[in-house]
Motif scaffolding. Structure first.
Motif, PDB file in Angstrom:
ATOM      1  N   LYS A  29      32.500  55.960  47.061  1.00  0.00           N
ATOM      2  CA  LYS A  29      33.543  55.824  46.039  1.00  0.00           C
ATOM      3  C   LYS A  29      34.184  54.427  46.036  1.00  0.00           C
ATOM      4  O   LYS A  29      34.330  53.835  44.964  1.00  0.00           O
ATOM      5  CB  LYS A  29      34.598  56.927  46.187  1.00  0.00           C
ATOM      6  CG  LYS A  29      35.741  56.792  45.174  1.00  0.00           C
ATOM      7  CD  LYS A  29      36.699  57.964  45.210  1.00  0.00           C
ATOM      8  CE  LYS A  29      38.049  57.637  44.598  1.00  0.00           C
ATOM      9  NZ  LYS A  29      38.007  57.173  43.191  1.00  0.00           N
ATOM     10  N   ASP A  33      34.309  52.153  42.757  1.00  0.00           N
ATOM     11  CA  ASP A  33      35.591  51.728  42.192  1.00  0.00           C
ATOM     12  C   ASP A  33      35.723  50.206  42.205  1.00  0.00           C
ATOM     13  O   ASP A  33      36.271  49.610  41.284  1.00  0.00           O
ATOM     14  CB  ASP A  33      36.756  52.362  42.969  1.00  0.00           C
ATOM     15  CG  ASP A  33      36.857  53.862  42.698  1.00  0.00           C
ATOM     16  OD1 ASP A  33      36.129  54.349  41.802  1.00  0.00           O
ATOM     17  OD2 ASP A  33      37.649  54.540  43.367  1.00  0.00           O
ATOM     18  N   GLY A  36      33.409  48.916  39.496  1.00  0.00           N
ATOM     19  CA  GLY A  36      34.019  49.290  38.215  1.00  0.00           C
ATOM     20  C   GLY A  36      35.212  48.406  37.898  1.00  0.00           C
ATOM     21  O   GLY A  36      35.437  48.018  36.749  1.00  0.00           O
ATOM     22  N   ALA A  39      33.994  45.081  36.688  1.00  0.00           N
ATOM     23  CA  ALA A  39      33.510  45.245  35.314  1.00  0.00           C
ATOM     24  C   ALA A  39      34.683  45.403  34.344  1.00  0.00           C
ATOM     25  O   ALA A  39      34.654  44.880  33.227  1.00  0.00           O
ATOM     26  CB  ALA A  39      32.571  46.443  35.221  1.00  0.00           C
ATOM     27  N   ALA A  40      35.743  46.099  34.782  1.00  0.00           N
ATOM     28  CA  ALA A  40      36.903  46.332  33.912  1.00  0.00           C
ATOM     29  C   ALA A  40      37.633  45.026  33.598  1.00  0.00           C
ATOM     30  O   ALA A  40      38.308  44.917  32.585  1.00  0.00           O
ATOM     31  CB  ALA A  40      37.861  47.333  34.552  1.00  0.00           C
ATOM     32  N   GLN A  41      37.471  44.041  34.479  1.00  0.00           N
ATOM     33  CA  GLN A  41      38.075  42.728  34.197  1.00  0.00           C
ATOM     34  C   GLN A  41      37.104  41.838  33.432  1.00  0.00           C
ATOM     35  O   GLN A  41      37.363  40.664  33.233  1.00  0.00           O
ATOM     36  CB  GLN A  41      38.445  42.036  35.509  1.00  0.00           C
ATOM     37  CG  GLN A  41      39.510  42.756  36.308  1.00  0.00           C
ATOM     38  CD  GLN A  41      39.654  42.135  37.700  1.00  0.00           C
ATOM     39  OE1 GLN A  41      39.890  40.947  37.835  1.00  0.00           O
ATOM     40  NE2 GLN A  41      39.490  42.954  38.721  1.00  0.00           N
TER      41      GLN A  41
ATOM     42  N   ALA B 334      38.161  49.627  29.598  1.00  0.00           N
ATOM     43  CA  ALA B 334      38.849  49.108  30.784  1.00  0.00           C
ATOM     44  C   ALA B 334      40.222  49.765  30.927  1.00  0.00           C
ATOM     45  O   ALA B 334      40.641  50.129  32.032  1.00  0.00           O
ATOM     46  CB  ALA B 334      38.992  47.588  30.680  1.00  0.00           C
ATOM     47  N   ARG B 337      39.734  53.478  31.857  1.00  0.00           N
ATOM     48  CA  ARG B 337      39.288  53.542  33.249  1.00  0.00           C
ATOM     49  C   ARG B 337      40.501  53.449  34.181  1.00  0.00           C
ATOM     50  O   ARG B 337      40.600  54.165  35.174  1.00  0.00           O
ATOM     51  CB  ARG B 337      38.311  52.394  33.521  1.00  0.00           C
ATOM     52  CG  ARG B 337      37.761  52.369  34.923  1.00  0.00           C
ATOM     53  CD  ARG B 337      38.179  51.120  35.664  1.00  0.00           C
ATOM     54  NE  ARG B 337      37.683  51.172  37.029  1.00  0.00           N
ATOM     55  CZ  ARG B 337      38.290  50.549  38.034  1.00  0.00           C
ATOM     56  NH1 ARG B 337      39.356  49.827  37.827  1.00  0.00           N
ATOM     57  NH2 ARG B 337      37.800  50.661  39.251  1.00  0.00           N
ATOM     58  N   LEU B 341      41.945  55.992  36.923  1.00  0.00           N
ATOM     59  CA  LEU B 341      42.171  55.539  38.293  1.00  0.00           C
ATOM     60  C   LEU B 341      43.546  55.977  38.799  1.00  0.00           C
ATOM     61  O   LEU B 341      43.709  56.354  39.962  1.00  0.00           O
ATOM     62  CB  LEU B 341      42.043  54.009  38.361  1.00  0.00           C
ATOM     63  CG  LEU B 341      42.002  53.392  39.754  1.00  0.00           C
ATOM     64  CD1 LEU B 341      40.639  53.596  40.402  1.00  0.00           C
ATOM     65  CD2 LEU B 341      42.335  51.905  39.704  1.00  0.00           C
ATOM     66  N   GLU B 353      45.498  47.230  39.563  1.00  0.00           N
ATOM     67  CA  GLU B 353      44.265  47.035  38.796  1.00  0.00           C
ATOM     68  C   GLU B 353      44.562  46.709  37.337  1.00  0.00           C
ATOM     69  O   GLU B 353      43.903  45.879  36.721  1.00  0.00           O
ATOM     70  CB  GLU B 353      43.390  48.293  38.879  1.00  0.00           C
ATOM     71  CG  GLU B 353      42.709  48.485  40.213  1.00  0.00           C
ATOM     72  CD  GLU B 353      41.484  47.582  40.376  1.00  0.00           C
ATOM     73  OE1 GLU B 353      40.526  47.748  39.625  1.00  0.00           O
ATOM     74  OE2 GLU B 353      41.528  46.700  41.261  1.00  0.00           O
ATOM     75  N   LYS B 356      45.480  43.146  36.569  1.00  0.00           N
ATOM     76  CA  LYS B 356      44.358  42.190  36.590  1.00  0.00           C
ATOM     77  C   LYS B 356      43.637  42.136  35.239  1.00  0.00           C
ATOM     78  O   LYS B 356      42.853  41.232  34.994  1.00  0.00           O
ATOM     79  CB  LYS B 356      43.342  42.606  37.657  1.00  0.00           C
ATOM     80  CG  LYS B 356      43.797  42.356  39.089  1.00  0.00           C
ATOM     81  CD  LYS B 356      42.646  42.697  40.020  1.00  0.00           C
ATOM     82  CE  LYS B 356      43.146  43.093  41.398  1.00  0.00           C
ATOM     83  NZ  LYS B 356      42.118  43.851  42.135  1.00  0.00           N
ATOM     84  N   LEU B 357      43.850  43.151  34.392  1.00  0.00           N
ATOM     85  CA  LEU B 357      43.084  43.211  33.138  1.00  0.00           C
ATOM     86  C   LEU B 357      43.513  42.130  32.151  1.00  0.00           C
ATOM     87  O   LEU B 357      42.714  41.640  31.363  1.00  0.00           O
ATOM     88  CB  LEU B 357      43.226  44.588  32.472  1.00  0.00           C
ATOM     89  CG  LEU B 357      42.737  45.779  33.286  1.00  0.00           C
ATOM     90  CD1 LEU B 357      42.905  47.069  32.498  1.00  0.00           C
ATOM     91  CD2 LEU B 357      41.272  45.615  33.683  1.00  0.00           C
TER      92      LEU B 357
END
Lengths: 115, 413
Positions: A29, A33, A36, A39-41, B334, B337, B341, B353, B356-357
């Motif tokens: 996990k 995570d 992921g 990738a999300a950034q 994103a 997600r 989370l 998190e 950071k986006l």
């Protein structure tokens, strides 16, 4: 933004240095995570790929041995390409890498462009 | 699936069928002739039916008249016929009269050929959607303009430019072969998904029109499932995704068109039949070794049909979003997600998190932060919601954000 190569290494050979099955399973996990999150950034520079754990090692005397290359204690477990502004930022991303929890390390290389 | 159920409009339904068959017969250079003949047919129908009443079999009536009008047109335009007969696909003998085949099979073949013609990367995806609505779905220019919240001129120009481009590129209207299907199916699916999203997420107030768009996207998708060569895992996955989304259509807004968030939706309004259908097609999609983004998105949508807030549900959703983002980044994925989370790993980690986006021009970025900071830091939560309020243009969204701010403020007193 620059491209960086992240190489994950740890000791996959020494019996006493191996994580337990429980630890290995628990590491799935965090890996998912962490990747992921990168990738999300929108910081993945290339698609992810799995790499064979063994491979081959070629030397000048045409002596080809089965890998992995382990003259040093650790061998490559995997690698990814990410986008980051500079080394500081790449280090920050690498700091979250779960291989660190399993006694491994991350080597970072910035892609250089010929001017 | 009963087509009648999806679309009760006879003219619209038959328009696209006859247009497809005629376009398939005439080729890309003569699309307008096909359209004129069909429009003319409907004009005759309107005149005659309003005088004499509906015929017993209106569809057969339309087909007969369309055939006659086509034959007359060809007779009057011998030049056109000569030019055409060289291009005609299936008339064995040139001297034979051109057959206008309005059988179920030829209609299906024609529509499939037209889908692949229109969903061509040489025209922009928004032009593909407009052209698909026009030619494949039988929507008028005004209806398309309403759906896109723009005016008729814009759509008219967009459609004509797209047609010219297809002609210029010499795109053929033909059955795609296996190699073409493999290389082009992705574009087709993208267009169908856009068409569906246009209906599902549009801020247009016209609910009936929006439902029609969704139904049309599903109908075209279903057409691909009915054809053996296009009945591929990703096509099944996209259909499942549409079923799951559509199942919540009634539950996601109230009578005054305010958005009802997922967690506040009345589950009894979810369409069980569509959920079951989605599950069926998602299972059918689970073959082969390619996981498309539609598989992942359908998986996420599946878990959202399970109302119970279990760890298994949110962990599955999080991992599906992780995979989706690794496959293809999008800001909305994103943000979603990060929401998942928060459910699995807790709000503090999700806040780190989220920050950071850095999606600082996206209102949903700030409404996510507002949500995450609620119960942790009320002032910051309000601050983020207020930023979101400034950035959004959607009135439904504004109402929702103001409600959240009021709720936090009430809790502070």
């Amino acid at each position: 933004m620059n491209d960086f190569l992240l190489i994950f290494r740890r000791d996959f050979i020494n019996k006493e240095d191996q994580p337990s099955p429980e630890q290995l399973q628990a590491s799935i996990k965090p890996w998912q995570d962490w990747l992921g999150g990168i990738a999300a950034q929108d910081r993945l520079a290339r698609p992810l790929q799995r790499w064979d754990g063994e491979g081959k090692v070629v030397r000048k005397d045409k002596n080809i041995t089965n890998g992995p290359y382990a003259e040093i204690k650790e061998s490559i477990g995997g690698l990814i390409f990410i986008k980051a502004v500079d080394y500081d930022e790449a280090v920050e991303i690498a700091n979250g890498c779960p291989i660190l929890e399993l006694g491994g390390n991350v080597e970072i290389r910035m892609a250089s462009t010929i001017d | 699936m009963e087509e009648r159920e999806l679309l009760p409009h006879l003219f619209r339904r038959e328009y696209r069928k006859i247009v497809s068959v005629l376009c398939y017969l005439f080729g890309i250079d003569h699309i307008e002739i096909a359209e004129d003949i069909v429009s003319d047919t409907f004009l005759s129908a309107t005149e005659q039916w309003s005088l004499k009443g509906m015929p017993e079999n209106p569809t057969a009536w339309l087909y007969t008249v369309a055939k006659n009008k086509t034959k007359n047109y060809l007779k009057r335009n011998t030049l056109f016929e000569q030019k055409l007969s060289a291009e005609i696909r299936y008339t064995a003998d040139k001297t034979e009269e051109i057959e206008i085949d309005l059988s179920v099979k030829n209609i299906a073949d024609s529509q499939l050929a037209m889908i692949f013609t229109i969903c061509n990367p040489c025209i922009s995806s928004e032009a593909q959607v407009a052209l698909a609505l026009n030619l494949l779905c039988g929507f008028g220019i005004q209806e398309i303009a309403d759906a896109f919240l723009t005016n008729k001129e814009v759509i008219y120009k967009r459609i004509n430019r797209a047609k010219e481009r297809l002609k210029m590129e010499g795109i053929k209207i033909e059955q795609p072969n296996a190699a073409e299907i493999n290389s082009r199916l992705e574009t087709v699916l993208t267009t169908l998904y856009l068409l569906f999203s246009e209906g599902y997420y549009s801020t247009s107030q016209n609910i009936i029109l929006r439902k029609d768009l969704c139904a049309e996207a599903m109908r075209l998708n279903y057409l691909l499932l009915e054809n053996k060569s296009t009945n591929q895992p990703a096509v099944n996955a996209l259909f499942a995704l549409m079923c799951f989304h559509a199942s919540r259509f009634e539950a996601r807004s109230n009578e005054s068109e305010e958005i009802i968030l997922y967690q506040d939706q009345d589950e009894s309004l979810w369409n069980k039949e569509l959920i079951d259908q989605g599950t069926y097609f998602l299972n059918k999609a689970a073959t082969g070794n390619i996981i498309s983004k539609y598989h992942l998105e359908a998986g996420i949508a599946y878990w959202h049909t399970q109302k119970a807030d279990t760890n298994e549900k949110w962990e599955s959703i999080l991992q599906l979003y992780n995979q989706l983002l690794i496959l293809e980044y999008s800001p909305i994925a994103a943000l979603n997600r990060t929401f998942a989370l928060a459910k699995t790993n807790g709000k503090p980690e999700a806040i780190l998190e989220a920050e950071k986006l850095n999606l600082t021009s996206n209102p949903f970025y700030y409404s996510l932060l507002g949500n995450l900071y609620t119960d942790i830091d009320a002032d910051r939560a309000v601050q983020h919601y207020e930023t979101a309020l400034k950035l959004t243009n959607s009135s439904a969204e504004q109402i929702l954000l103001s409600k959240n701010i009021d709720q936090i403020r009430a809790g502070q007193k």
